[in-house]
Design a protein around this motif. Sequence first.
Motif, PDB file in Angstrom:
ATOM      1  N   LEU A 115       0.838  -1.205   0.000  1.00 18.35           N
ATOM      2  CA  LEU A 115       0.000   0.000   0.000  1.00 18.35           C
ATOM      3  C   LEU A 115       0.872   1.255   0.000  1.00 18.35           C
ATOM      4  O   LEU A 115       0.563   2.249  -0.671  1.00 18.35           O
ATOM      5  CB  LEU A 115      -0.933   0.006   1.215  1.00 18.35           C
ATOM      6  N   GLY A 116       1.968   1.208   0.748  1.00 20.54           N
ATOM      7  CA  GLY A 116       2.911   2.325   0.760  1.00 20.54           C
ATOM      8  C   GLY A 116       3.574   2.507  -0.594  1.00 20.54           C
ATOM      9  O   GLY A 116       3.792   3.641  -1.040  1.00 20.54           O
ATOM     10  N   LEU A 117       3.898   1.402  -1.268  1.00 16.39           N
ATOM     11  CA  LEU A 117       4.479   1.476  -2.617  1.00 16.39           C
ATOM     12  C   LEU A 117       3.518   2.167  -3.584  1.00 16.39           C
ATOM     13  O   LEU A 117       3.933   2.971  -4.414  1.00 16.39           O
ATOM     14  CB  LEU A 117       4.780   0.064  -3.127  1.00 16.39           C
ATOM     15  N   ASN A 118       2.242   1.847  -3.474  1.00 15.70           N
ATOM     16  CA  ASN A 118       1.269   2.474  -4.355  1.00 15.70           C
ATOM     17  C   ASN A 118       1.189   3.979  -4.100  1.00 15.70           C
ATOM     18  O   ASN A 118       1.082   4.776  -5.045  1.00 15.70           O
ATOM     19  CB  ASN A 118      -0.109   1.841  -4.159  1.00 15.70           C
ATOM     20  N   LEU A 119       1.250   4.382  -2.845  1.00 14.28           N
ATOM     21  CA  LEU A 119       1.251   5.815  -2.524  1.00 14.28           C
ATOM     22  C   LEU A 119       2.483   6.494  -3.123  1.00 14.28           C
ATOM     23  O   LEU A 119       2.387   7.605  -3.670  1.00 14.28           O
ATOM     24  CB  LEU A 119       1.220   6.022  -1.012  1.00 14.28           C
ATOM     25  N   LEU A 120       3.614   5.827  -3.027  1.00 17.79           N
ATOM     26  CA  LEU A 120       4.839   6.389  -3.625  1.00 17.79           C
ATOM     27  C   LEU A 120       4.706   6.527  -5.138  1.00 17.79           C
ATOM     28  O   LEU A 120       5.138   7.522  -5.718  1.00 17.79           O
ATOM     29  CB  LEU A 120       6.039   5.491  -3.302  1.00 17.79           C
ATOM     30  N   ARG A 121       4.116   5.519  -5.766  1.00 15.16           N
ATOM     31  CA  ARG A 121       3.916   5.575  -7.222  1.00 15.16           C
ATOM     32  C   ARG A 121       3.071   6.788  -7.605  1.00 15.16           C
ATOM     33  O   ARG A 121       3.393   7.513  -8.555  1.00 15.16           O
ATOM     34  CB  ARG A 121       3.235   4.293  -7.707  1.00 15.16           C
ATOM     35  N   LEU A 123       2.728   9.496  -5.958  1.00  8.55           N
ATOM     36  CA  LEU A 123       3.517  10.696  -5.690  1.00  8.55           C
ATOM     37  C   LEU A 123       4.521  10.946  -6.807  1.00  8.55           C
ATOM     38  O   LEU A 123       4.680  12.079  -7.280  1.00  8.55           O
ATOM     39  CB  LEU A 123       4.234  10.546  -4.342  1.00  8.55           C
ATOM     40  N   VAL A 124       5.187   9.895  -7.262  1.00  3.82           N
ATOM     41  CA  VAL A 124       6.153   9.999  -8.357  1.00  3.82           C
ATOM     42  C   VAL A 124       5.469  10.516  -9.623  1.00  3.82           C
ATOM     43  O   VAL A 124       6.026  11.331 -10.365  1.00  3.82           O
ATOM     44  CB  VAL A 124       6.807   8.623  -8.625  1.00  3.82           C
ATOM     45  N   GLN A 125       4.234  10.051  -9.861  1.00  6.64           N
ATOM     46  CA  GLN A 125       3.496  10.450 -11.058  1.00  6.64           C
ATOM     47  C   GLN A 125       2.760  11.782 -10.867  1.00  6.64           C
ATOM     48  O   GLN A 125       2.021  12.204 -11.746  1.00  6.64           O
ATOM     49  CB  GLN A 125       2.507   9.348 -11.443  1.00  6.64           C
ATOM     50  N   ASN A 126       2.966  12.403  -9.702  1.00  6.38           N
ATOM     51  CA  ASN A 126       2.357  13.700  -9.392  1.00  6.38           C
ATOM     52  C   ASN A 126       0.826  13.633  -9.417  1.00  6.38           C
ATOM     53  O   ASN A 126       0.152  14.598  -9.751  1.00  6.38           O
ATOM     54  CB  ASN A 126       2.854  14.774 -10.371  1.00  6.38           C
ATOM     55  N   ALA A 129      -4.105  14.199  -6.080  1.00  3.70           N
ATOM     56  CA  ALA A 129      -5.508  13.998  -5.695  1.00  3.70           C
ATOM     57  C   ALA A 129      -5.777  12.516  -5.417  1.00  3.70           C
ATOM     58  O   ALA A 129      -6.429  12.166  -4.415  1.00  3.70           O
ATOM     59  CB  ALA A 129      -6.435  14.514  -6.784  1.00  3.70           C
ATOM     60  N   GLU A 130      -5.267  11.636  -6.279  1.00  3.39           N
ATOM     61  CA  GLU A 130      -5.449  10.190  -6.081  1.00  3.39           C
ATOM     62  C   GLU A 130      -4.681   9.708  -4.851  1.00  3.39           C
ATOM     63  O   GLU A 130      -5.130   8.804  -4.141  1.00  3.39           O
ATOM     64  CB  GLU A 130      -4.992   9.425  -7.320  1.00  3.39           C
ATOM     65  N   PHE A 131      -3.520  10.306  -4.612  1.00  2.00           N
ATOM     66  CA  PHE A 131      -2.734   9.998  -3.406  1.00  2.00           C
ATOM     67  C   PHE A 131      -3.602  10.211  -2.165  1.00  2.00           C
ATOM     68  O   PHE A 131      -3.689   9.343  -1.290  1.00  2.00           O
ATOM     69  CB  PHE A 131      -1.493  10.888  -3.365  1.00  2.00           C
ATOM     70  N   HIS A 132      -4.261  11.361  -2.087  1.00  2.00           N
ATOM     71  CA  HIS A 132      -5.073  11.673  -0.904  1.00  2.00           C
ATOM     72  C   HIS A 132      -6.338  10.825  -0.844  1.00  2.00           C
ATOM     73  O   HIS A 132      -6.803  10.478   0.249  1.00  2.00           O
ATOM     74  CB  HIS A 132      -5.408  13.163  -0.884  1.00  2.00           C
ATOM     75  N   VAL A 152       3.569   9.406   3.479  1.00  2.00           N
ATOM     76  CA  VAL A 152       2.883  10.632   3.901  1.00  2.00           C
ATOM     77  C   VAL A 152       3.898  11.747   4.165  1.00  2.00           C
ATOM     78  O   VAL A 152       3.708  12.903   3.742  1.00  2.00           O
ATOM     79  CB  VAL A 152       2.027  10.372   5.152  1.00  2.00           C
ATOM     80  N   GLU A 153       4.971  11.426   4.857  1.00  2.00           N
ATOM     81  CA  GLU A 153       5.993  12.430   5.166  1.00  2.00           C
ATOM     82  C   GLU A 153       6.676  12.934   3.889  1.00  2.00           C
ATOM     83  O   GLU A 153       7.004  14.120   3.776  1.00  2.00           O
ATOM     84  CB  GLU A 153       7.025  11.834   6.127  1.00  2.00           C
ATOM     85  N   LEU A 154       6.865  12.047   2.933  1.00  2.00           N
ATOM     86  CA  LEU A 154       7.449  12.448   1.657  1.00  2.00           C
ATOM     87  C   LEU A 154       6.532  13.434   0.928  1.00  2.00           C
ATOM     88  O   LEU A 154       6.996  14.434   0.380  1.00  2.00           O
ATOM     89  CB  LEU A 154       7.677  11.219   0.771  1.00  2.00           C
ATOM     90  N   GLU A 155       5.240  13.127   0.922  1.00  2.00           N
ATOM     91  CA  GLU A 155       4.286  14.013   0.245  1.00  2.00           C
ATOM     92  C   GLU A 155       4.274  15.387   0.896  1.00  2.00           C
ATOM     93  O   GLU A 155       4.238  16.423   0.211  1.00  2.00           O
ATOM     94  CB  GLU A 155       2.887  13.381   0.276  1.00  2.00           C
ATOM     95  N   GLN A 156       4.320  15.418   2.233  1.00  2.00           N
ATOM     96  CA  GLN A 156       4.347  16.697   2.951  1.00  2.00           C
ATOM     97  C   GLN A 156       5.601  17.490   2.605  1.00  2.00           C
ATOM     98  O   GLN A 156       5.543  18.699   2.345  1.00  2.00           O
ATOM     99  CB  GLN A 156       4.257  16.448   4.460  1.00  2.00           C
ATOM    100  N   SER A 157       6.747  16.817   2.588  1.00  2.00           N
ATOM    101  CA  SER A 157       8.013  17.484   2.236  1.00  2.00           C
ATOM    102  C   SER A 157       7.971  17.999   0.806  1.00  2.00           C
ATOM    103  O   SER A 157       8.437  19.104   0.511  1.00  2.00           O
ATOM    104  CB  SER A 157       9.190  16.518   2.407  1.00  2.00           C
ATOM    105  N   PHE A 158       7.405  17.187  -0.085  1.00  2.00           N
ATOM    106  CA  PHE A 158       7.314  17.560  -1.501  1.00  2.00           C
ATOM    107  C   PHE A 158       6.449  18.804  -1.668  1.00  2.00           C
ATOM    108  O   PHE A 158       6.806  19.743  -2.390  1.00  2.00           O
ATOM    109  CB  PHE A 158       6.733  16.393  -2.296  1.00  2.00           C
ATOM    110  N   MET A 159       5.304  18.834  -0.993  1.00  2.00           N
ATOM    111  CA  MET A 159       4.384  19.971  -1.105  1.00  2.00           C
ATOM    112  C   MET A 159       4.968  21.237  -0.466  1.00  2.00           C
ATOM    113  O   MET A 159       4.692  22.352  -0.895  1.00  2.00           O
ATOM    114  CB  MET A 159       3.040  19.627  -0.451  1.00  2.00           C
ATOM    115  N   GLU A 160       5.768  21.057   0.578  1.00  2.00           N
ATOM    116  CA  GLU A 160       6.391  22.206   1.249  1.00  2.00           C
ATOM    117  C   GLU A 160       7.610  22.726   0.494  1.00  2.00           C
ATOM    118  O   GLU A 160       8.147  23.784   0.827  1.00  2.00           O
ATOM    119  CB  GLU A 160       6.819  21.809   2.673  1.00  2.00           C
ATOM    120  N   GLY A 161       8.054  21.974  -0.503  1.00  2.00           N
ATOM    121  CA  GLY A 161       9.261  22.361  -1.225  1.00  2.00           C
ATOM    122  C   GLY A 161      10.530  22.019  -0.482  1.00  2.00           C
ATOM    123  O   GLY A 161      11.604  22.523  -0.825  1.00  2.00           O
ATOM    124  N   ALA A 162      10.415  21.155   0.531  1.00  2.00           N
ATOM    125  CA  ALA A 162      11.600  20.730   1.294  1.00  2.00           C
ATOM    126  C   ALA A 162      12.261  19.570   0.552  1.00  2.00           C
ATOM    127  O   ALA A 162      12.252  18.417   0.998  1.00  2.00           O
ATOM    128  CB  ALA A 162      11.199  20.317   2.711  1.00  2.00           C
TER     129      ALA A 162
END
Length: 273
Positions: A115-121, A123-126, A129-132, A152-162
Amino acid sequence: MALATMDPPLMTEVTTLFGRLKEAFIRSEFDICYNLLAQLKVLLTKFPSLPPSFQVTPNAVQELSIARDIYEHAVVLSVKTEDQDAFERDFFQLKPYYTDTCGVIPPSPQEYPILGLNLLRLLVQNRIAEFHTELELLSATALENPCIKHAVELEQSFMEGAYNRVLSARQTVPHETYVHFMDLLAKTVRDEIAGCSEKAYNYLSIADAKKILMFSSDQELNEYITQEHPEWEINDKCVFFQKAKESQPCKEIPSLQLINQTLSYARELERIV
């Protein structure tokens, strides 16, 4: 009479082929894996207890368990072979075994990593909306799992520009299969930074470009520019973006036409009122 509905030869064939698949998987013989997987998927269609019918049969637990194991191997195989289309297909075939078999078969230890791999996928594909959407479907227990929290932490960092946190997260992946998607995510991050850089600057020194794009050597930077941004120019220890800007068409805003259209709309509104 119930035992008459069972098909031991079919289960034996599936079990034997799956054993060969696992052996080939361990040896990284991926072509053999895909061949065996295709045969197994055909055989699985003969099990009545599998989705979408979920018929109650005497052999349902065994059939559901081995089918789930097969699709889990299919998902991980798609990661190993870097086939995101196959990942998506196999994940959606696997997902009902996680959502619709509670209380029928025991939970899989691979559920949260996959399930975590799917979330990463996503995120990688930007596909944020589907991630959430996928995130909202998870239980509180799942959200506390390290594999899910990592995504989840990766998505937060990505959205924050970190972006530095995103890139450094590769060193702390909760599962070895995550490394492939982390590499893809690193590329996505660099592409985002590169796009912002060429809009914000006319040029950068090679040292600054390396720092911003988080490369450790001139060679890595050169390879990235050659492969991803051949329109950039390296000259006099600087990276010039001006050529990229000049190649982009400049669209004039037809201001007079826009004003006339706006006035026309205003007159029409007055008539309606």
